[in-house]
Scaffold this active site. Structure first.
Site, mmCIF file in Angstrom:
data_model
loop_
_atom_site.group_PDB
_atom_site.id
_atom_site.type_symbol
_atom_site.label_atom_id
_atom_site.label_comp_id
_atom_site.label_asym_id
_atom_site.label_seq_id
_atom_site.Cartn_x
_atom_site.Cartn_y
_atom_site.Cartn_z
ATOM 1 N N CYS A 111 0.897 -1.157 0.080
ATOM 2 C CA CYS A 111 0.012 0.162 0.032
ATOM 3 C C CYS A 111 0.922 1.070 -0.120
ATOM 4 O O CYS A 111 0.268 2.385 -0.262
ATOM 5 C CB CYS A 111 -0.982 -0.095 1.355
ATOM 6 S SG CYS A 111 -1.826 -1.505 1.048
ATOM 7 N N HIS A 247 -2.424 6.931 4.222
ATOM 8 C CA HIS A 247 -2.863 5.751 3.575
ATOM 9 C C HIS A 247 -4.205 5.317 4.404
ATOM 10 O O HIS A 247 -4.100 5.450 5.461
ATOM 11 C CB HIS A 247 -2.131 4.664 3.641
ATOM 12 C CG HIS A 247 -2.745 3.290 3.111
ATOM 13 N ND1 HIS A 247 -3.233 3.035 2.131
ATOM 14 C CD2 HIS A 247 -2.550 1.938 3.829
ATOM 15 C CE1 HIS A 247 -3.819 1.583 2.225
ATOM 16 N NE2 HIS A 247 -3.088 1.154 3.072
ATOM 17 N N ASN A 277 -10.339 0.617 1.797
ATOM 18 C CA ASN A 277 -9.021 0.433 1.756
ATOM 19 C C ASN A 277 -8.631 0.003 0.054
ATOM 20 O O ASN A 277 -8.836 -1.317 -0.097
ATOM 21 C CB ASN A 277 -8.187 -0.434 2.746
ATOM 22 C CG ASN A 277 -6.676 -0.587 2.568
ATOM 23 O OD1 ASN A 277 -6.246 -0.257 1.468
ATOM 24 N ND2 ASN A 277 -6.134 -1.179 3.491
HETATM 25 N N1 ACO Z 1 -17.693 -8.505 11.805
HETATM 26 C C1 ACO Z 1 -17.905 -8.826 13.020
HETATM 27 N N2 ACO Z 1 -17.042 -9.431 13.792
HETATM 28 C C2 ACO Z 1 -15.741 -9.600 13.253
HETATM 29 C C3 ACO Z 1 -15.310 -9.055 12.191
HETATM 30 C C4 ACO Z 1 -16.385 -8.617 11.157
HETATM 31 N N3 ACO Z 1 -16.235 -8.309 9.797
HETATM 32 N N4 ACO Z 1 -14.000 -9.495 11.818
HETATM 33 C C5 ACO Z 1 -13.615 -9.937 12.939
HETATM 34 N N5 ACO Z 1 -14.540 -9.966 13.875
HETATM 35 C C6 ACO Z 1 -14.660 -10.613 14.936
HETATM 36 C C7 ACO Z 1 -13.312 -11.630 15.543
HETATM 37 O O1 ACO Z 1 -13.920 -12.873 15.026
HETATM 38 C C8 ACO Z 1 -13.307 -11.274 17.156
HETATM 39 O O2 ACO Z 1 -14.370 -11.974 17.784
HETATM 40 P P1 ACO Z 1 -13.972 -12.845 18.829
HETATM 41 O O3 ACO Z 1 -13.541 -11.689 19.760
HETATM 42 O O4 ACO Z 1 -15.265 -13.666 19.396
HETATM 43 O O5 ACO Z 1 -12.836 -13.819 18.595
HETATM 44 C C9 ACO Z 1 -13.534 -9.916 17.177
HETATM 45 O O6 ACO Z 1 -14.331 -9.315 16.136
HETATM 46 C C10 ACO Z 1 -12.429 -8.868 17.371
HETATM 47 O O7 ACO Z 1 -11.553 -9.312 16.452
HETATM 48 P P2 ACO Z 1 -10.359 -8.501 16.160
HETATM 49 O O8 ACO Z 1 -9.391 -9.019 15.005
HETATM 50 O O9 ACO Z 1 -9.546 -8.414 17.442
HETATM 51 O O10 ACO Z 1 -10.823 -7.285 15.816
HETATM 52 P P3 ACO Z 1 -10.024 -5.593 15.904
HETATM 53 O O11 ACO Z 1 -10.580 -4.642 16.625
HETATM 54 O O12 ACO Z 1 -8.576 -5.931 16.057
HETATM 55 O O13 ACO Z 1 -10.106 -5.024 14.500
HETATM 56 C C11 ACO Z 1 -9.320 -5.034 12.172
HETATM 57 C C12 ACO Z 1 -9.802 -6.169 13.316
HETATM 58 C C13 ACO Z 1 -10.212 -3.856 11.927
HETATM 59 C C14 ACO Z 1 -8.620 -5.943 11.005
HETATM 60 C C15 ACO Z 1 -8.076 -4.299 12.724
HETATM 61 O O14 ACO Z 1 -6.841 -5.513 13.430
HETATM 62 C C16 ACO Z 1 -7.137 -3.594 11.904
HETATM 63 O O15 ACO Z 1 -7.552 -2.554 11.203
HETATM 64 N N6 ACO Z 1 -5.958 -4.062 11.625
HETATM 65 C C17 ACO Z 1 -5.198 -3.240 10.396
HETATM 66 C C18 ACO Z 1 -5.445 -3.837 9.237
HETATM 67 C C19 ACO Z 1 -4.883 -3.027 8.144
HETATM 68 O O16 ACO Z 1 -4.594 -1.730 8.294
HETATM 69 N N7 ACO Z 1 -4.780 -3.486 6.962
HETATM 70 C C20 ACO Z 1 -4.576 -2.845 5.983
HETATM 71 C C21 ACO Z 1 -3.138 -2.919 5.528
HETATM 72 S S1 ACO Z 1 -3.090 -3.962 4.345
HETATM 73 C C22 ACO Z 1 -3.133 -3.025 3.156
HETATM 74 O O17 ACO Z 1 -3.436 -1.827 3.264
HETATM 75 C C23 ACO Z 1 -3.410 -3.809 1.762
#
Ligand code: ACO
Length: 322
Positions: A111, A247, A277
């Site tokens: 990215c 980004h 994204n």
């Molecule tokens: N809907 C509902 N629940 C969900 C979803 C969803 N879409 N996705 C995950 N969950 C659940 C999980 O299963 C978990 O459940 P559990 O507690 O029963 O196990 C709970 O929600 C919490 O999951 P986490 O993964 O801990 O959620 P978090 O608050 O960390 O958010 C996220 C996840 C949004 C992906 C976050 O970690 C994030 O933004 N990370 C950075 C990602 C990023 O920047 N990616 C881009 C870089 S790559 C690129 O740019 C190409």
């Protein structure tokens, strides 16, 4: 840094909009969860469009806005991690549509690709003594999204953005930072589907979708964005940047950095809610959107900051002149 001005900016997204409620029908998720954890409401997703078409459309509009003849373009740099072709480059395929002669190359830096592309384009403009360079990002993450994985499929969208850089007496681009650290834990990747060699047959590779360890990426991203913004501030302390286009991966990443650096919400341009994204295309799409909405004004000093697979990161300061 070479003496360049940013002469034209444009973006193009597919027509089809996928809402959070559409995703509720695909995976177990909710509009509320997606908005609360990411800030995303909708994303544009390709139906028939390709990265070549999106990139070409953005390029044509950027060239028109720059007011140059397309034949003045001396180089096309294109950033993508999702192009339809391994070879020729997506840049060359866009060149074919533009029907111009010039060197073409793709840049792959996750990215952060657009920042890498801008710096490469501006540097080569100097080295090759060119008058104009086209820097495009075009992405179709939806090709590589696992639409059964709720942890990733809610995050991404498709789109393209393009900028025309022109040689100028005064440079508008300053203090480039390009960085990278090894991704030892494989926190973010899309592995290609390999086929065969004379010695080995690999017909199917189930790992061709984007895979991500969300919380690890979150930790890397917040750190990389904060460090890059702090470094840029130090470098331009005589005339600090006042606006930031990051980004757009997750609004929470930006909120975290903003609070830590004691910056104002109004200093950041965010359109992740609408586009999600789009990998390396988020920055040029946001630049274009910020300009069209009047958020970026002539005379503004804006910092661009990105991070992505690799793990890469980067930033640059731009004096807005259009
Ligand atoms: N809907 C509902 N629940 C969900 C979803 C969803 N879409 N996705 C995950 N969950 C659940 C999980 O299963 C978990 O459940 P559990 O507690 O029963 O196990 C709970 O929600 C919490 O999951 P986490 O993964 O801990 O959620 P978090 O608050 O960390 O958010 C996220 C996840 C949004 C992906 C976050 O970690 C994030 O933004 N990370 C950075 C990602 C990023 O920047 N990616 C881009 C870089 S790559 C690129 O740019 C190409």
């Amino acid at each position: 840094m070479a003496s360049v001005e940013l002469a034209g900016i444009a973006c193009c997204v597919p027509e089809r909009i996928l809402t959070n409620s559409d995703l509720e029908k695909l995976v177990e998720t909710s509009d509320e969860w997606i908005i609360k954890r990411t800030g995303i409401s909708t994303r544009h997703v390709i139906t028939k469009e390709t990265t070549v078409e999106l990139g070409y459309k953005a390029a044509c509009m950027a060239i028109e806005q720059a007011g140059i003849d397309k034949n003045e373009i001396g180089l096309i740099v294109l950033s993508t991690v999702t192009g339809e072709y391994l070879t020729p480059s997506i840049a060359s395929l866009i060149q074919k549509e533009l029907d111009i002669d010039c060197p073409c190359m793709d840049v792959s830096a996750g990215c952060t690709g657009y920042i890498y592309g801008l710096v490469t384009g501006a540097s080569l403009m100097d080295t090759l003594n060119l008058n104009a360079v086209l820097v495009i990002a075009s992405e179709a993450l939806s090709y590589y999204t696992d639409w059964t994985d709720r942890a990733t499929c809610v995050l991404f969208g498709d789109g393209a953005g393009a900028v025309v850089l022109k040689k100028s007496a005064q440079s508008c681009m300053h203090y480039p930072i390009l960085g990278g650290i090894p991704d030892r834990e494989d926190v973010l990747y899309i592995k290609k589907e390999l086929r065969a060699t004379p010695f080995r047959c690999i017909s199917q590779n189930p790992m061709q979708y984007l895979r991500m360890k969300g919380s690890e990426v979150f930790a890397f991203a917040t750190n990389a964005v904060e460090e890059t913004l702090r470094k840029l501030l130090k470098m331009c302390k005589d005339k600090p940047y006042t606006k930031i286009i990051p980004h757009q991966a997750n609004e929470k990443i930006i909120d975290y950095v903003r609070r830590k650096m004691n910056l104002k919400k109004s200093q950041f341009f965010l359109n992740i809610s609408q586009y999600a994204n789009t990998s390396s295309a988020t920055i040029p799409i946001a630049l274009c959107d910020a300009y069209n909405k009047g958020w970026l004004k002539k005379g503004d000093r804006v910092a661009l900051v990105g991070f992505g697979a690799g793990l890469t990161y980067g930033g640059v300061v731009i004096d807005w002149t259009i």
